[in-house]
Each structure stands twice: as structure tokens, then as C-alpha cells.
Design an enzyme around this catalytic site. Sequence first.
Site, mmCIF file in Angstrom:
data_model
loop_
_atom_site.group_PDB
_atom_site.id
_atom_site.type_symbol
_atom_site.label_atom_id
_atom_site.label_comp_id
_atom_site.label_asym_id
_atom_site.label_seq_id
_atom_site.Cartn_x
_atom_site.Cartn_y
_atom_site.Cartn_z
ATOM 1 N N HIS A 53 0.841 -1.194 0.000
ATOM 2 C CA HIS A 53 0.000 0.000 0.000
ATOM 3 C C HIS A 53 0.878 1.247 0.000
ATOM 4 O O HIS A 53 1.947 1.262 0.608
ATOM 5 C CB HIS A 53 -0.912 0.029 1.225
ATOM 6 C CG HIS A 53 -1.654 -1.244 1.462
ATOM 7 N ND1 HIS A 53 -2.637 -1.699 0.617
ATOM 8 C CD2 HIS A 53 -1.544 -2.171 2.441
ATOM 9 C CE1 HIS A 53 -3.113 -2.845 1.071
ATOM 10 N NE2 HIS A 53 -2.463 -3.157 2.181
ATOM 11 N N GLU A 68 -1.502 0.002 8.429
ATOM 12 C CA GLU A 68 -2.455 -0.925 9.022
ATOM 13 C C GLU A 68 -1.788 -1.771 10.092
ATOM 14 O O GLU A 68 -0.554 -1.771 10.233
ATOM 15 C CB GLU A 68 -3.069 -1.822 7.949
ATOM 16 C CG GLU A 68 -2.063 -2.684 7.228
ATOM 17 C CD GLU A 68 -2.658 -3.448 6.047
ATOM 18 O OE1 GLU A 68 -3.877 -3.633 5.999
ATOM 19 O OE2 GLU A 68 -1.889 -3.861 5.176
ATOM 20 N N HIS A 126 3.596 -7.483 1.783
ATOM 21 C CA HIS A 126 3.066 -8.466 2.711
ATOM 22 C C HIS A 126 2.076 -9.411 2.023
ATOM 23 O O HIS A 126 1.591 -9.140 0.927
ATOM 24 C CB HIS A 126 2.374 -7.777 3.889
ATOM 25 C CG HIS A 126 1.239 -6.891 3.479
ATOM 26 N ND1 HIS A 126 1.416 -5.583 3.062
ATOM 27 C CD2 HIS A 126 -0.119 -7.102 3.420
ATOM 28 C CE1 HIS A 126 0.255 -5.040 2.780
ATOM 29 N NE2 HIS A 126 -0.704 -5.943 2.981
ATOM 30 N N ARG A 146 -1.159 -5.062 -6.159
ATOM 31 C CA ARG A 146 -0.768 -6.475 -6.135
ATOM 32 C C ARG A 146 0.490 -6.700 -6.967
ATOM 33 O O ARG A 146 0.566 -6.255 -8.120
ATOM 34 C CB ARG A 146 -1.885 -7.360 -6.689
ATOM 35 C CG ARG A 146 -3.179 -7.322 -5.909
ATOM 36 C CD ARG A 146 -4.140 -8.408 -6.405
ATOM 37 N NE ARG A 146 -5.479 -8.201 -5.879
ATOM 38 C CZ ARG A 146 -6.451 -7.604 -6.540
ATOM 39 N NH1 ARG A 146 -6.237 -7.153 -7.764
ATOM 40 N NH2 ARG A 146 -7.626 -7.452 -5.987
#
Length: 258
Positions: A53, A68, A126, A146
Site C-alpha cells: 500500500h 495498518e 506483505h 498487487r
Amino acid sequence: MIEKVWGRTALPAPFTAPAGKKIGEIWFEPPPELPQVLVKYLFTSEKLSVQVHPSDADALPGEAGKEECWLVLDAQPGAQLAIGFNRQVSPEQIAAAARDGSIEALLSWHNAQVGDVFFLPAGTVHAIGPGLALVEVQQSSDTTFRLYDYGRPRELHLERALAVAKGVPYPVCHRSSVAARGQTLINADHFRLDRIEGAPDADVSATYFGALLALPLSGEVRARSVQARAGPGECLFAESIEALDFTDAGVTLLTRAK
């Protein structure tokens, strides 16, 4: 409830998946008074894509940055999370590994146990493995790039991902556990996350000024002035921590924007 190819047809209590649906995420839509923070449950039966991200600084117009964290609620034997790389790698090495599928071998896979806490700054590459139930607290953003998706017919975003991905190992300081962290699990740039048992003490109460979300993991949290309450599987918004009644609370997660 959000269907995902990697979701589950059988969810842990108190949730029930609709017949024939693979539910991977349960979102609590941010209220208008607290739009910056999104709280989710995640349930996995397969690996999620290898992704990254952007930060607010890296996001383009129409995108939003995303930091996050994860709290592991349940982990089957051998369940793992991939966070960061097992050595420093260049953008060229990441790109080549994403194209030929060897990126999994470049990632650092961490065994997951109940109570583990992981903070993921923007730019952290991740993936989540199967057999996990997590609570995810994040900036309210669905901007995901992605790098690799195991051959699934979904769009990849290699150019954008390489522009924001950090090709470094995952810092040890970003992983901890409920037992080691105490009440304050995450105190990041964009949100705070605390885990309390029963009523919050004075230290926690003093840091929760303004709007917050309460996510009971056991017991029940109620609003004082209106007929609203939340138990496990639900989320309660309040304009202040003083507006909440913790008389029947068990374990509760509290989060607010910063």
C-alpha cells in the site's frame, strides 16, 4: 460481509457466512464522524495476494495512503504471515521475482500465534497465509497494489507497487504480542489501538479524546445516552470515551484517528 476467493464458507462464532459464500472480510463502515479509520475482521482459507500500500505522500489523486495493523485472533497450526523481505532487495529483483512467482521465497514468513500484533507501515510488502482469523485496523483506504496473485485472474499493479515498495526486512520492533505490549497495542501516525479488559483505566481514558470505535471481543459495551450496545462481532461508535458504559465489558479493542 465481503466475498473473497481466499475466504471461508464456515466462519467462527458469532459470525455465519451466507450459504455458498466465501467470506474473507467483514467491514465496519466508518461513520461520518470518524472517516479516517476502518476496522475489519479477516478470515483466510488460502493465501492472499502479495501486495503493498502507498503512503499518503506516495498516493496519486483519487488514491489514499494506508498504514495498518493485525491482531491474530485464531491461528491454525503452521499458519503464517509474510511481511517484508528476508534480505535487502532491489526494485529490479522484486520485479523479476513477481513476474516468475519466486517472490514468495524472497518474503520473510512469520509463524502466527493467537495474540500476535503486527504493525505494517505503508510500503511494507506483505501477504496473509491460510488458516487465520485477524482483526485489521487501518487507515480508511482500499488502495492496494498487487505484485503476485498465484495465477488468479485478477489485475496486478507491478509498476505502482514497485514505486512504493520497501525492499527491506521487516523491523523486529513492529512485531509484538498482547502479553508484551500491555494495553496500548499500536500508537502510529494515523491511528491508535488499545486492548482493555473491563473498563479503561485513567491512562487510556486520557488519550481517548473525541470520536472512537469500540470492538468487543468478549462481553458487551453500551452507549450511556442512547439505546445502543455492541457485543462480539459488532462495533460501536461513540463521540467520546465518556459516552461508553463498560459495566458488562470483557475484552474490548478501542481505536481512534490521530
